[in-house]
Scaffold this active site. Sequence first.
Site, PDB file in Angstrom:
ATOM      1  N   PRO A  17       0.851  -1.188   0.000  1.00  0.00           N
ATOM      2  CA  PRO A  17       0.000   0.000   0.000  1.00  0.00           C
ATOM      3  C   PRO A  17       0.886   1.238   0.000  1.00  0.00           C
ATOM      4  CG  PRO A  17       0.050  -1.033   2.184  1.00  0.00           C
ATOM      5  CD  PRO A  17       0.858  -1.893   1.287  1.00  0.00           C
ATOM      6  N   CYS A 101       2.586   2.661   9.452  1.00  0.00           N
ATOM      7  CA  CYS A 101       2.851   3.948   8.801  1.00  0.00           C
ATOM      8  C   CYS A 101       3.575   4.886   9.756  1.00  0.00           C
ATOM      9  CB  CYS A 101       1.548   4.593   8.335  1.00  0.00           C
ATOM     10  SG  CYS A 101       1.822   6.204   7.546  1.00  0.00           S
ATOM     11  N   ASP A 203      13.615  -2.871   1.512  1.00  0.00           N
ATOM     12  CA  ASP A 203      14.837  -2.987   0.709  1.00  0.00           C
ATOM     13  C   ASP A 203      14.782  -4.058  -0.370  1.00  0.00           C
ATOM     14  OD1 ASP A 203      15.873  -0.899   2.091  1.00  0.00           O
ATOM     15  OD2 ASP A 203      17.378  -2.035   3.202  1.00  0.00           O
ATOM     16  N   ARG A 226       8.154   1.180  -2.690  1.00  0.00           N
ATOM     17  CA  ARG A 226       8.675   2.301  -3.481  1.00  0.00           C
ATOM     18  C   ARG A 226       9.401   1.855  -4.749  1.00  0.00           C
ATOM     19  NH1 ARG A 226      12.272   4.819   0.849  1.00  0.00           N
ATOM     20  NH2 ARG A 226      12.274   2.638   1.526  1.00  0.00           N
TER      21      ARG A 226
END
Length: 309
Positions: A17, A101, A203, A226
């Site tokens: 997400p 988060c 990572d 990401r």
Amino acid sequence: MLSIGPLRLDNPFILAPLAGYSDLAFRLQCREHGAALCFSEMISCHGMHFRQKNTLDMLKTVTAERPVAMQLFGSEPEIMGEAAGMLSELPIDCIDINMGCPAKKVIKKGAGCALMKEPALAAQIIRAVVQNSKVPVTVKFRSGWNHQTVIACEFAKMAEDNGAAAITVHARTWSDGFAGTADWRIISQVKQAVAIPVIGNGDIHSHADGLRMLAETGCDGVMIGRAALGAPWIFSADAPENPSLAFRLAALNRHLALIAEHQPETPPSQIKNHAGRYFKGVPGGSEIRRQIFSQTSLASLKEVISSLS
């Protein structure tokens, strides 16, 4: 084969997400490139409770993206339970609870990673969501609040005891943010501590990194965040690690087509944020991004992109 309750996934690679990015078009793009499951961006339980338009718009889904998971955040068990009940009436396959988060605006409300400091409240929230959901419930969290309070194993056990069907561990603490190196040893330890599936996160910069995490930690799935932005092909074992400009343009044009088909109301700023990322690491990429971000309309943005081919 990764199983989350009754949900069977055909491979272990999952899209994380990503607030502001994991919309329907991007999820479809990642599914087409091989992601077995995609998670929505964070959905506020209060937004659900008050039926806010912005929140309801984030719930848009289509059959082609299934299976799909929706991620909820909040800090009040009753409202989280109510929102879970509403979510599970939708054609979705899983509800995830955000307990990882690190964003200040989320932490300030006692949600996200702040719940790692309140395991009793976290347990109540998980129970409320599980009791009100018709689909399996997963929990995403971090290693701990800081390096003095790495409680991932205990937190994982608590989640399992309160009905979570699977857990995702981002192997960084809240204090790390997104800096430093993720400590994959934490994922291995969590895998030893629980019987439910464990998804590792942190990572993974390539498909090969994902395979290495599976091998090194014994986890059941890997979640990519990401690194998938501007590179949805990361989910495919067959895609080149550093694709040509032509390959990237084809992927971006497909992404723009999905936006046009499913989310024509997407603001140009959001489209530019996605588009600019497709040129990371490309010779002349910074100039291409400058051109993209200087456009003021979708039509001119498309002109810039078509001029590159």
